[in-house]
Design a protein around this motif. Structure first.
Motif, PDB file in Angstrom:
ATOM      1  N   VAL A   1      -5.750  -5.811  -2.567  1.00  0.00           N
ATOM      2  CA  VAL A   1      -4.783  -5.409  -1.548  1.00  0.00           C
ATOM      3  C   VAL A   1      -4.646  -3.892  -1.540  1.00  0.00           C
ATOM      4  N   ASN A   2      -4.750  -3.315  -0.358  1.00  0.00           N
ATOM      5  CA  ASN A   2      -4.603  -1.871  -0.192  1.00  0.00           C
ATOM      6  C   ASN A   2      -3.172  -1.569   0.236  1.00  0.00           C
ATOM      7  N   ILE A   3      -2.390  -0.971  -0.641  1.00  0.00           N
ATOM      8  CA  ILE A   3      -0.978  -0.704  -0.356  1.00  0.00           C
ATOM      9  C   ILE A   3      -0.828   0.241   0.834  1.00  0.00           C
ATOM     10  N   SER A   4      -1.810   1.116   1.033  1.00  0.00           N
ATOM     11  CA  SER A   4      -1.729   2.068   2.143  1.00  0.00           C
ATOM     12  C   SER A   4      -1.794   1.383   3.502  1.00  0.00           C
ATOM     13  N   ASP A   5      -2.128   0.088   3.523  1.00  0.00           N
ATOM     14  CA  ASP A   5      -2.143  -0.655   4.787  1.00  0.00           C
ATOM     15  C   ASP A   5      -0.735  -0.872   5.322  1.00  0.00           C
ATOM     16  N   TYR A   6       0.262  -0.677   4.481  1.00  0.00           N
ATOM     17  CA  TYR A   6       1.637  -0.986   4.862  1.00  0.00           C
ATOM     18  C   TYR A   6       2.469   0.280   5.007  1.00  0.00           C
ATOM     19  N   GLU A   7       3.375   0.236   5.958  1.00  0.00           N
ATOM     20  CA  GLU A   7       4.325   1.320   6.167  1.00  0.00           C
ATOM     21  C   GLU A   7       5.653   0.898   5.553  1.00  0.00           C
ATOM     22  N   LEU A   8       5.944   1.425   4.378  1.00  0.00           N
ATOM     23  CA  LEU A   8       7.191   1.093   3.695  1.00  0.00           C
ATOM     24  C   LEU A   8       8.243   2.127   4.094  1.00  0.00           C
ATOM     25  N   ILE A   9       9.091   1.727   5.023  1.00  0.00           N
ATOM     26  CA  ILE A   9      10.093   2.655   5.566  1.00  0.00           C
ATOM     27  C   ILE A   9      11.464   2.000   5.485  1.00  0.00           C
ATOM     28  N   PHE A  10      12.427   2.726   4.975  1.00  0.00           N
ATOM     29  CA  PHE A  10      13.808   2.248   4.984  1.00  0.00           C
ATOM     30  C   PHE A  10      14.622   3.180   5.857  1.00  0.00           C
TER      31      PHE A  10
ATOM     32  N   ILE B   1       0.193 -16.457   5.358  1.00  0.00           N
ATOM     33  CA  ILE B   1       0.550 -15.115   4.902  1.00  0.00           C
ATOM     34  C   ILE B   1      -0.364 -14.760   3.725  1.00  0.00           C
ATOM     35  N   TYR B   2      -0.725 -13.496   3.622  1.00  0.00           N
ATOM     36  CA  TYR B   2      -1.666 -13.095   2.586  1.00  0.00           C
ATOM     37  C   TYR B   2      -1.510 -11.604   2.301  1.00  0.00           C
ATOM     38  N   ASP B   3      -2.253 -11.112   1.312  1.00  0.00           N
ATOM     39  CA  ASP B   3      -2.208  -9.708   0.893  1.00  0.00           C
ATOM     40  C   ASP B   3      -0.768  -9.256   0.624  1.00  0.00           C
ATOM     41  N   ILE B   4      -0.095  -9.987  -0.230  1.00  0.00           N
ATOM     42  CA  ILE B   4       1.313  -9.702  -0.531  1.00  0.00           C
ATOM     43  C   ILE B   4       1.418  -8.541  -1.509  1.00  0.00           C
ATOM     44  N   VAL B   5       2.300  -7.594  -1.195  1.00  0.00           N
ATOM     45  CA  VAL B   5       2.573  -6.436  -2.049  1.00  0.00           C
ATOM     46  C   VAL B   5       4.073  -6.365  -2.306  1.00  0.00           C
ATOM     47  N   ILE B   6       4.442  -6.167  -3.561  1.00  0.00           N
ATOM     48  CA  ILE B   6       5.862  -6.058  -3.905  1.00  0.00           C
ATOM     49  C   ILE B   6       6.084  -4.739  -4.644  1.00  0.00           C
ATOM     50  N   ILE B   7       7.002  -3.938  -4.153  1.00  0.00           N
ATOM     51  CA  ILE B   7       7.428  -2.702  -4.819  1.00  0.00           C
ATOM     52  C   ILE B   7       8.942  -2.787  -4.940  1.00  0.00           C
ATOM     53  N   ALA B   8       9.429  -3.046  -6.145  1.00  0.00           N
ATOM     54  CA  ALA B   8      10.844  -3.342  -6.297  1.00  0.00           C
ATOM     55  C   ALA B   8      11.332  -3.030  -7.698  1.00  0.00           C
TER      56      ALA B   8
ATOM     57  N   GLY C   1      14.112  -4.033  -3.198  1.00  0.00           N
ATOM     58  CA  GLY C   1      12.885  -3.311  -2.912  1.00  0.00           C
ATOM     59  C   GLY C   1      12.173  -3.849  -1.696  1.00  0.00           C
ATOM     60  N   PHE C   2      10.843  -3.696  -1.679  1.00  0.00           N
ATOM     61  CA  PHE C   2      10.026  -4.051  -0.523  1.00  0.00           C
ATOM     62  C   PHE C   2       9.083  -5.203  -0.850  1.00  0.00           C
ATOM     63  N   VAL C   3       8.950  -6.109   0.103  1.00  0.00           N
ATOM     64  CA  VAL C   3       7.931  -7.154   0.058  1.00  0.00           C
ATOM     65  C   VAL C   3       7.135  -7.027   1.345  1.00  0.00           C
ATOM     66  N   ALA C   4       5.854  -6.712   1.229  1.00  0.00           N
ATOM     67  CA  ALA C   4       4.994  -6.531   2.401  1.00  0.00           C
ATOM     68  C   ALA C   4       3.886  -7.573   2.381  1.00  0.00           C
ATOM     69  N   PHE C   5       3.424  -7.962   3.561  1.00  0.00           N
ATOM     70  CA  PHE C   5       2.405  -9.002   3.659  1.00  0.00           C
ATOM     71  C   PHE C   5       1.757  -8.939   5.038  1.00  0.00           C
TER      72      PHE C   5
ATOM     73  N   HIS D   1      13.566   5.731  -2.484  1.00  0.00           N
ATOM     74  CA  HIS D   1      12.659   6.144  -3.554  1.00  0.00           C
ATOM     75  C   HIS D   1      11.449   5.220  -3.637  1.00  0.00           C
ATOM     76  N   LEU D   2      11.691   3.913  -3.564  1.00  0.00           N
ATOM     77  CA  LEU D   2      10.594   2.945  -3.657  1.00  0.00           C
ATOM     78  C   LEU D   2       9.622   3.086  -2.500  1.00  0.00           C
ATOM     79  N   SER D   3      10.106   3.509  -1.343  1.00  0.00           N
ATOM     80  CA  SER D   3       9.235   3.630  -0.167  1.00  0.00           C
ATOM     81  C   SER D   3       8.178   4.713  -0.340  1.00  0.00           C
ATOM     82  N   SER D   4       8.377   5.589  -1.306  1.00  0.00           N
ATOM     83  CA  SER D   4       7.411   6.674  -1.531  1.00  0.00           C
ATOM     84  C   SER D   4       6.389   6.340  -2.604  1.00  0.00           C
ATOM     85  N   LEU D   5       6.549   5.199  -3.289  1.00  0.00           N
ATOM     86  CA  LEU D   5       5.636   4.837  -4.367  1.00  0.00           C
ATOM     87  C   LEU D   5       4.323   4.290  -3.806  1.00  0.00           C
ATOM     88  N   LYS D   6       3.255   4.457  -4.569  1.00  0.00           N
ATOM     89  CA  LYS D   6       1.919   4.051  -4.123  1.00  0.00           C
ATOM     90  C   LYS D   6       1.338   2.932  -4.973  1.00  0.00           C
ATOM     91  N   GLU D   7       2.096   2.438  -5.939  1.00  0.00           N
ATOM     92  CA  GLU D   7       1.611   1.368  -6.792  1.00  0.00           C
ATOM     93  C   GLU D   7       2.559   0.180  -6.741  1.00  0.00           C
TER      94      GLU D   7
END
Length: 301
Positions: A35-44, A95-102, A152-156, A117-123
């Motif tokens: 999963v490529n985290i850069s595929d997602y726009e984590l914005i709050f 649903i697939y390619d799930i990413v969690i930053i939390a 935090g964020f859950v992206a998929f 703060h979490l929206s700026s993380l890349k891992e």
């Protein structure tokens, strides 16, 4: 017991199980390492003035048969996602390619600051979770359970088999944002009306149209209480049953409305020309008939 009775018994048993509640099934997820985290726009965006929650749900629509979803959550131990079913590819994962930053919610003192703060993380966060498919009253849901309460964020990514038609079924209190692809719009009653109407819309820095709903809880006096897409869900941290209004929209090229206007204008002009020609032809015919009748009358006289 003959074969006919056995068939009837099995049909009744299946109906009871299907309509009566939940059927949990563990769903195998994609390999997280791919999963490529850069595929997602984590914005709050922060709490809106009229919003009742810090939760934010954002869907970035595409024209490639899928959408990316980003859930910004405050103190959640699980989430439910109602994907759109693709009857032509039943074997595909909804649903697939799930990413969690939390972070663990017990360690969070300032929710807004933590989410920013979490929206700026890349891992992604090393967090155990399970995915289950649950069927409630014939409706399939993907349930992601975490091993602790998180903020935090859950992206998929989610399949969208209806192309440029998108349906979102809310399952928790959240501000909803739907971001259309660049060069696309919605809202024209002839090309694609949005239901319910968004609280407001704007264009982001990339020129994409964004629609925002601050609250989608169905009011008890709503005339749509018997809507085909009626859905009930539970509040996060609350056992009260809450009904939510689904969001249904169709998006299309921005020039499509102009093309519709031009096409309608051409059709209107063509209709006017045909009608005018018909009226003139009929008038000439009536005058000719009148002349013939007058000629016949003079001959008789």
């Amino acid at each position: 017991m003959d074969s006919k009775a056995v068939c009837i018994f099995l049909m009744i048993l299946f109906s009871v199980v299907f309509a009566g509640g939940c059927v949990d099934e563990l769903v195998t997820g994609h390999d997280e390492g791919s999963v490529n985290i850069s595929d997602y726009e984590l914005i709050f965006h922060g709490k809106q003035a009229n919003a009742s929650t810090l939760n934010e749900t954002t869907f970035y629509l595409t024209t490639d048969g899928f959408a990316t979803g980003v859930y910004a959550l405050d103190n959640a131990s699980s989430i439910e996602i109602v994907p759109m079913e693709d009857l032509t590819n039943m074997g595909n994962e909804p649903i697939y390619d799930i990413v969690i930053i939390a972070e663990d919610s017990s360690n969070v003192t300032d929710v807004e600051e933590t989410l920013r703060h979490l929206s700026s993380l890349k891992e992604a966060t090393d967090l155990n979770f399970t995915i289950k498919e649950r069927v409630i009253k014939g409706q399939k849901r993907q349930v992601i359970d975490f091993n602790r309460s998180i903020t935090g964020f859950v992206a998929f990514k989610m399949a969208v088999p209806l192309g440029q038609d998108f349906i979102y079924m809310p399952t928790h209190d959240s501000v909803l944002r739907i971001v259309l692809p660049p060069g696309y719009t919605t809202g024209n009653p002839f090309l694609g009306k949005v239901q319910p109407e968004a609280n407001f819309t704007y264009y982001d820095e990339s020129g994409r149209q964004v629609l925002v709903w601050l609250e989608l809880q169905r009011k008890s006096s709503s005339l749509l209480s018997m809507d085909f897409f009626n859905i009930t869900a539970k509040r996060l941290h609350d056992e009260d049953t809450v009904e939510y209004r689904p969001v249904v929209l169709r998006f299309y090229r921005t020039y499509a409305s102009t093309g519709l206007l031009i096409g309608t204008s051409i059709l209107s002009i063509a209709t006017f020309v045909v009608a005018l020609n018909y009226a003139l032809t009929r008038r000439k015919l009536e005058e000719r008939i009148k002349e013939i009748e007058q000629t016949d009358q003079r001959k008789k006289d």
